[in-house]
Scaffold this motif. Structure first.
Motif, PDB file in Angstrom:
ATOM      1  N   TYR A 123       3.961  32.774 -19.850  1.00  0.00           N
ATOM      2  CA  TYR A 123       3.720  33.156 -21.251  1.00  0.00           C
ATOM      3  C   TYR A 123       4.052  32.033 -22.226  1.00  0.00           C
ATOM      4  O   TYR A 123       3.517  31.968 -23.309  1.00  0.00           O
ATOM      5  N   PHE A 156      -0.348  31.960 -20.653  1.00  0.00           N
ATOM      6  CA  PHE A 156      -0.814  33.353 -20.573  1.00  0.00           C
ATOM      7  C   PHE A 156      -0.920  33.915 -21.994  1.00  0.00           C
ATOM      8  O   PHE A 156      -0.019  33.721 -22.805  1.00  0.00           O
ATOM      9  N   HIS A 157      -2.008  34.608 -22.256  1.00  0.00           N
ATOM     10  CA  HIS A 157      -2.130  35.318 -23.522  1.00  0.00           C
ATOM     11  C   HIS A 157      -2.159  36.814 -23.231  1.00  0.00           C
ATOM     12  O   HIS A 157      -2.595  37.232 -22.153  1.00  0.00           O
ATOM     13  N   VAL A 160      -5.219  39.188 -21.213  1.00  0.00           N
ATOM     14  CA  VAL A 160      -5.988  38.531 -20.146  1.00  0.00           C
ATOM     15  C   VAL A 160      -5.798  39.232 -18.797  1.00  0.00           C
ATOM     16  O   VAL A 160      -6.526  38.944 -17.850  1.00  0.00           O
ATOM     17  N   PHE A 161      -4.838  40.158 -18.723  1.00  0.00           N
ATOM     18  CA  PHE A 161      -4.602  40.887 -17.463  1.00  0.00           C
ATOM     19  C   PHE A 161      -5.093  42.322 -17.551  1.00  0.00           C
ATOM     20  O   PHE A 161      -5.054  42.932 -18.627  1.00  0.00           O
ATOM     21  N   PHE A 167      -5.887  38.919 -13.367  1.00  0.00           N
ATOM     22  CA  PHE A 167      -6.725  38.337 -14.411  1.00  0.00           C
ATOM     23  C   PHE A 167      -8.033  39.110 -14.535  1.00  0.00           C
ATOM     24  O   PHE A 167      -8.701  39.369 -13.522  1.00  0.00           O
ATOM     25  N   ILE A 170     -10.293  34.741 -15.142  1.00  0.00           N
ATOM     26  CA  ILE A 170      -9.418  33.571 -15.210  1.00  0.00           C
ATOM     27  C   ILE A 170     -10.066  32.412 -15.984  1.00  0.00           C
ATOM     28  O   ILE A 170      -9.378  31.643 -16.654  1.00  0.00           O
ATOM     29  N   THR A 172     -11.961  32.637 -18.610  1.00  0.00           N
ATOM     30  CA  THR A 172     -11.759  32.891 -20.040  1.00  0.00           C
ATOM     31  C   THR A 172     -10.288  32.708 -20.395  1.00  0.00           C
ATOM     32  O   THR A 172      -9.947  32.119 -21.424  1.00  0.00           O
ATOM     33  N   ALA A 173      -9.406  33.194 -19.508  1.00  0.00           N
ATOM     34  CA  ALA A 173      -7.959  33.160 -19.764  1.00  0.00           C
ATOM     35  C   ALA A 173      -7.462  31.736 -20.007  1.00  0.00           C
ATOM     36  O   ALA A 173      -6.616  31.505 -20.865  1.00  0.00           O
TER      37      ALA A 173
END
Lengths: 193, 193
Positions: A123, A156-157, A160-161, A167, A170, A172-173
Motif C-alpha cells: 500500500y 496498491f490502490h 484494485v482487489f 487483482f 493487474i 490496470t492496477a
C-alpha cells in the motif's frame, strides 16, 4: 543470440504464504518488463525450496563454499548458475520477509558482483522493504551486488482487489509503473553488458 | 515490590544456529545490565519455539488476533504477557536474522506500545542490524514500540575468542559497553514508569 541475451536471470518470489500475490506480480513483471526479451528467465519459488534456517557451524563468509547439507549445496549450485537476480518482495512491517532473508543469508560469493533489481509492492509501494533489502544486497553489506538505480515500488490502490483479495486486473492496477519497470530492466542489461 | 519491579521483560535471543553466541551474550546482558534488579526477566529461545513461516490467509494486521494454529495462539499469549522486550541480535549481511523477523511478523498488537531495547553484536557492533531492526519495530513500521534511545552495539575485537570461537572472557570483551548497557536499562525503566 547476442551475449546479453544468453545471460541468465532468476526472479525470486519473496513471499512464502500459501495465499500470496507474489507469483502473480512476479509473472506480470516478467511479461511487461521485457525481461524475457533480454535474458533467459527462471522464476524461483522459495516455498518449493523449503530451506531450513541456516545452521552451519561457521557463517557463509568463513565456510568458503563448503556447505555440509545437500539442500545448501543444491541452493549454492542454483544461485551460482545465474548472472543476475530480480527480487520481487512484499513489505512486512517495513522490512523483508523472513523466508527471503534466510535464502539470501545461506550464501555469499554466489551473489557477489551479480546484477540485481529490487521490486517491492504494497500500500505504500514497499518503500521500507525496498530500502532495507537494497541495503543488505549492497552498500555496507558484505553482499556486494550491482543494483539497478531504478527499483520499482508497486503501489496498491484501493479498489484494485476483488472480494477474494485477488487483482481485478493487474495491468490496470500497476499501469503507472510500466515505463519505470522497463527502464529498470534496461539498467540491468547495461550492468550485464 | 514496586510497580516497575513487577513488569515482565522478555529477552529474545535473535540467533538460531546450533553453534551461537546469542545465549551467552543474552545471559551476560541480563547480569551486567541490572535488568533482573528492575524487572521480572525471561529469556526466550526462538529455536525452542520453532515457529513455521507465518502462513495465515490474512496478514496479522487484518486477522484481529484470531490465529488459527495452536503454535500461533501460544506465541500470541506468550508475547502478550510481557510489558517490554530486549532483542539481542547478531548481524547477518547488515540486517536481522530470518528467525527473528519471522517471530516478529507473526503478531502485531501484542508488540504495539510496549517498551523495547535493541542490542546488537558483531565485528562492526551490528550497526546495520541495529538500525534496520529499530526501523521495523517503530518509526514508519506498523509495529509501534517504545524504543530506548540507547541501543548498545557490542563490538567484537580480534583476540577475544579462543580457537573454538568462544569468548575467552566476555566481561573483558565487552567491558567498554557496561555503562551504556546499564543506561539503556534505566531508559527502559523510565518508559515503563
Amino acid at each position: 543470440m547476442d551475449a546479453v541475451a544468453q545471460k541468465k536471470i532468476a526472479v525470486i518470489v519473496g513471499s512464502g504464504r500459501t495465499v500470496r500475490l507474489g507469483f502473480e506480480i512476479s509473472n506480470w513483471f516478467v511479461e511487461v518488463s521485457g525481461l524475457k526479451k533480454e535474458f533467459q528467465v527462471e522464476v524461483i519459488d522459495l516455498v518449493e525450496w523449503n530451506l531450513p534456517y541456516y545452521d552451519e557451524v561457521l557463517p557463509p563468509m568463513a565456510i568458503g563454499g563448503n556447505y555440509t547439507t545437500e539442500i545448501a549445496k543444491k541452493w549454492q549450485a542454483k544461485i551460482a548458475s545465474f548472472d543476475g537476480f530480480v527480487f520481487v518482495t512484499p513489505e512486512y512491517n517495513h522490512g523483508y520477509p523472513a523466508i527471503l532473508k534466510n535464502a539470501i543469508d545461506y550464501l555469499i560469493t554466489e551473489w557477489q558482483g551479480k546484477a540485481c533489481l529490487v521490486v517491492s509492492y504494497g500500500y505504500g509501494g514497499g518503500v521500507g522493504v525496498n530500502t532495507q533489502l537494497s541495503n543488505i544486497l549492497s552498500g555496507k553489506s558484505p553482499i556486494q551486488m550491482k543494483l539497478t538505480e531504478t527499483r520499482p515500488k508497486l503501489l496498491f490502490h484501493r479498489g484494485v482487489f476483488n472480494e477474494q483479495g485477488k487483482f481485478i486486473d493487474i495491468n490496470t492496477a500497476f499501469k503507472e509503473h510500466i515505463e519505470e519497470i522497463q527502464k529498470s530492466v534496461q539498467e540491468m542489461k547495461a550492468i550485464l553488458q
